[in-house]
Design an enzyme around this catalytic site. Structure first.
Site, PDB file in Angstrom:
ATOM      1  N   TYR A  83       0.826  -1.170  -0.003  1.00  0.00           N
ATOM      2  CA  TYR A  83      -0.185   0.128  -0.001  1.00  0.00           C
ATOM      3  C   TYR A  83       0.993   1.224   0.024  1.00  0.00           C
ATOM      4  CZ  TYR A  83      -2.944   3.769   1.995  1.00  0.00           C
ATOM      5  OH  TYR A  83      -3.706   4.798   2.033  1.00  0.00           O
ATOM      6  N   GLU A 121      -3.575   7.405  -4.262  1.00  0.00           N
ATOM      7  CA  GLU A 121      -3.454   6.189  -3.252  1.00  0.00           C
ATOM      8  C   GLU A 121      -3.434   5.103  -4.263  1.00  0.00           C
ATOM      9  OE1 GLU A 121      -5.930   5.061   0.319  1.00  0.00           O
ATOM     10  OE2 GLU A 121      -6.813   3.848  -1.345  1.00  0.00           O
TER      11      GLU A 121
END
Ligand code: GDP
Ligand code: MN
Length: 380
Positions: free
Chosen positions: A101, A190
């Site tokens: 992530y 993101e």
């Protein structure tokens, strides 16, 4: 402005972040053609402006064009947390060894962009932050100094990525994400998951990209990505008219001048037990056309049963606003009750003008609190 996954990936691609090859499809047959062109297997992905699509059944692997077509038939029209799927992104399926992530956003408290990186990707990042906070590496970037490559290495080592080739590739993505963030005036970039394939290749498998609305004028190509059909129809109309409007779900239409006052108005309506139907900021001016445009948007919401018009005259003079209100009422024959509170520069004159004209549905109140109570009463 939030971008769809495929649009965010397009911006990733422009700065050199590796993404999979894919095609946009809006029908099952287009999804089949896309799969044929790309070569199976592919992954068929719902394009909606919300996350958690995987869990909601909006992401499916297909091993043949026929399967891509049947998945597309199931996913199109699906309601994912209130967002109906009209577009699909069909991309070449990836083999996944690991899911990481990586994100970059503003830390307003620190007044700096903030990177977050963890090798525990794929899942809900909030869960990682709650259950394994030590796994989430955070790093601020000084906006004046800009980004330095050592910062990327710190993220990568900090999270425990050990393979040298992987370290290099992830660090490169970190640098490019910073480039995307600044170049496109983003508020959030993101990648979840940032994957490592069994061959050791690093690639962005998802994208969440939010661009600052106030900077869109600098990026006409990004502004053109806006999906007007996905926005609330009233918000779209407001945008066309240049009215700052956010739809809420109560019964009291709120109109104020200046964002701060308008937000306070929303608060006061709630405080006295009512529910605002919207936030609508008239901005600095109070001319008749501005008032007409704002009222026109507010009253199209069928839930609105009273309007609270809250004006504080600073540079805008209350007498001008009062004339604007009367002119607007004259132009649009509005029957809903309107509660007006005028204060500040030339408030006396403004109230006198309204009192003299005295339209039956217009109620003038001396304070914000009184006006809020009156509007809530009239709305029920
Ligand atoms: P989200 O659920 O909205 O965050 O959508 P993502 O694009 O992140 O996809 C959700 C999950 O689907 C990912 O975490 C992957 O596990 C899986 N997935 C997505 N694309 C692929 C792919 O190309 N191959 C494989 N094997 N899994 C994928
Ligand atoms: Mn994701």
């Amino acid at each position: 402005m939030d971008l769809y996954e495929y649009q965010g990936k397009e911006l990733f691609r422009r700065v050199g972040i590796p993404v999979s090859d894919g095609r946009l499809a809006t029908s099952p047959s287009e999804a089949r053609e896309a799969a044929t062109e790309l070569g199976s297997p592919v992954v068929v992905k719902a394009q909606v402006l919300t996350g958690g699509r995987g869990k909601a059944g909006g992401i499916k692997l297909a091993s043949s064009p026929e399967e891509a077509e049947s998945h597309a038939r199931e996913i199109l029209g699906l309601d994912i947390r209130g967002h109906v799927v009209h577009r699909l992104w069909v991309e070449k399926a990836s083999d996944i060894a690991r899911e990481y992530y990586l994100s970059l956003t503003f830390d307003r408290g620190a007044r700096r962009p903030l990177f977050m990186f963890t090798t525990e990707g794929g899942v809900d990042i909030e869960e990682v932050a709650a259950t394994k906070p030590e796994a989430l590496v955070r790093l601020h970037v000084d906006p004046l100094e800009g980004f330095h490559p050592w910062q990327a290495r710190r993220l990568v080592y900090g999270a425990g990525v050990t393979d040298p080739s992987e370290q290099k590739q992830v660090a490169a993505v970190v640098g490019k994400l910073f480039e995307a963030f600044t170049r496109f005036d983003a508020m959030l970039c993101e990648i979840n998951p940032l994957i490592v394939t069994p061959d050791g290749e690093v690639r962005a498998l998802d994208s969440k990209f939010t661009v600052d609305d106030n900077a869109l004028f600098r990026h006409p190509d990004v502004a053109a990505m806006r999906d007007v059909t996905a926005a609330d129809p009233l918000e779209a109309l407001a945008r066309e008219k240049g009215v700052t409007y956010v739809k809420l779900d109560g019964r009291v239409g709120v109109l104020g001048n200046g964002a701060g006052l308008t937000m306070s108005t929303v608060d006061v309506v709630t405080f006295v037990g009512g529910a605002p139907a919207n936030f609508c900021d008239l901005g600095g001016g109070g001319d008749a056309q501005g008032v007409v445009d704002a009222l026109d948007v507010i009253i199209r919401d069928p839930q609105v049963s009273a309007i609270f018009f809250n004006i504080f005259g600073g540079i805008t003079r209350c007498d001008e606003v009062a004339r604007g209100i009367l002119q607007a009422l004259g132009q649009m024959r509005l029957e809903l009750p309107i509660v007006v509170r005028l204060d500040g520069t030339n408030a006396e004159e403004g109230r006198a003008i309204l009192a003299e004209a005295a339209p039956a549905n217009l109620h003038v109140e001396p304070t914000m609190l009184d006006a809020a109570r009156r509007a809530v009463e009239l709305a029920t």
